[in-house]
Write a protein that holds these residues in place. Structure first.
Motif: not given
Length: 412
Positions: A1-29
């Motif tokens: 399975m792959a998402d609209d970006s062409g990445l496997p769903s497991s890869v896409a979800s890991t990347q999305a979790a990283f981006v979300s955690a990064y953005l939340q942390s720097v914006r909170a700081f």
């Protein structure tokens, strides 16, 4: 399975979790930092004044103000203070009158940022590498990584070169306009050994069809009186302390190598190689060929790559070249790696179109290049006035990689 970006769903979800955690942390700081500046009456748009008010080093305060004002969130990591710097900031804020509750909030936000790094990257340097591909505009971060790799490869392999020139000439065959004449010029300029070592590959020739089969090409030298043992070596255009030349052949390929030679600046040389291919190539699409693809194999630590595609004007109006860089994890050129999207190397340098003219190839990176290119044109019976050029200039190209300029062949 792959998402609209062409990445496997497991890869896409890991990347999305990283981006979300990064953005939340720097914006909170950033949010609590803005709150603290406001409580102290500090204008973050005036870092020198802010440094004076806090009694801190101006470079440290400048980083804090960049955290507040940086519009590209993926750049903020580059301005976040380290643990010791953060300790100095909180002590200065406490001395300036920030209450304990605000200080605790700042440290909690900073701690969550550190926890995000530990979970997703492990360390700050790795975090910045992970963020490189997400930063829009500019190539500075990629260039710094490539520069570091260049320095490391110079030390590892004991060789280096100031400039690599790779040039492909395409002209419409005069007897059969449905085919193309091809010539190639390669230059390795400012090459020097940093220590004695084994033979080093300098010039390699490969040719293949879309299907992957090798083409048997009839090649002719560019020099009027070439060395029979090394006909593609342009000795008359080469200068400096040229080492012994060694030739090796494999099915479908030819390789010229420099033997051992003097080291350092006193052993520096400029070497050019080239050939005319007398076997015309298809100009238009057919059942076996739909793509024109010209390659430059980077197998030496190089400061600057100048990669040119020089095309007769009529053909130039029919094609739209693009450049790509494929990593060569195995070292040799393997068919399964070429054109594999998974091996693409990110970069933001772009092809530039150069218009016809006698000095079209002139570049400060290779002072002798235009004159050597004129030799090729003369050998082909052509003139720069009838050609256009697409040029890619890249600082510290990746070793090992294959840089490609490709285009769809026009329909007949």
């Amino acid at each position: 399975m792959a998402d609209d970006s062409g990445l496997p769903s497991s890869v896409a979800s890991t990347q999305a979790a990283f981006v979300s955690a990064y953005l939340q942390s720097v914006r909170a700081f950033r949010g609590v930092l803005i709150q603290a500046f406001g409580a102290l009456g500090i204008d973050s748009a005036r870092p020198r004044e802010a440094a004076r008010q806090l009694g801190l080093d101006k470079s440290l305060v400048w980083k804090l103000t960049r955290v507040v004002h940086e519009d590209e969130p993926f750049r903020i990591a580059g301005f976040m203070p380290g643990a010791s710097g953060m300790g100095m900031v909180t002590r200065a804020m406490e001395a300036s009158g920030v209450n304990q509750e605000t200080l605790a909030t700042i440290m909690q936000a900073y701690q969550r940022y550190l926890e995000m790094i530990e979970l997703h990257a492990g360390d700050r340097e790795t975090l910045e590498h992970m963020l490189y591909g997400m930063i829009g505009g500019g190539d500075e971060r990629f260039r710094k990584s490539r520069q570091s790799a260049y320095k490391g490869n110079c030390g590892i392999w004991g060789v280096q070169s100031a400039t690599r020139v790779s040039t492909h000439f395409l002209a419409i065959n005069k007897d059969n306009p449905g085919t193309i004449d091809h010539a190639q010029l390669v230059g390795l300029l400012g090459f020097q050994r940093l220590r004695p070592g084994p033979a080093w590959p300098i010039f390699q020739f490969h040719s293949y069809e879309d299907t992957g089969g090798e083409l048997s090409a009839s090649l002719q030298a560019i020099e009027d009186e070439p060395d029979p043992a090394f006909p593609f070596y342009m000795k008359g255009s080469s200068t400096g302390q040229l080492p012994e030349m060694i030739r090796s052949t494999d099915p479908g390929s030819i390789s010229y190598e420099f033997g051992d030679g003097p080291i350092g600046k006193t052993g520096m040389c400029d070497a050019y190689f080239g050939y005319i291919d007398t076997q015309p190539k298809p100009r238009y699409q057919d059942e076996h060929n739909r793509l024109g693809e010209l390659l430059c194999i980077v197998n030496t630590p190089i400061q600057t790559l100048v990669f040119d595609l020089i095309v007769e004007r009529e053909l130039g109006e029919q094609i739209k070249p693009e450049s790509l860089i494929y990593g060569r994890a195995t070292g040799p050129r393997l068919g399964h790696e070429l054109r594999d999207q998974r091996t693409l190397v990110p970069y933001t340098d772009s092809l530039q179109r150069l218009e016809p003219g006698a000095h079209m190839l002139t570049t400060p990176h290779a002072p002798s290049y235009n004159a050597v290119g004129e030799k090729v044109m003369k050998r082909m019976g052509r003139s720069f006035e009838d050609f256009v050029c697409w040029r890619l200039v890249m600082q510290y190209p990746v070793m090992h990689s294959t840089v490609a300029i490709k285009f769809d062949l026009p329909e007949g």
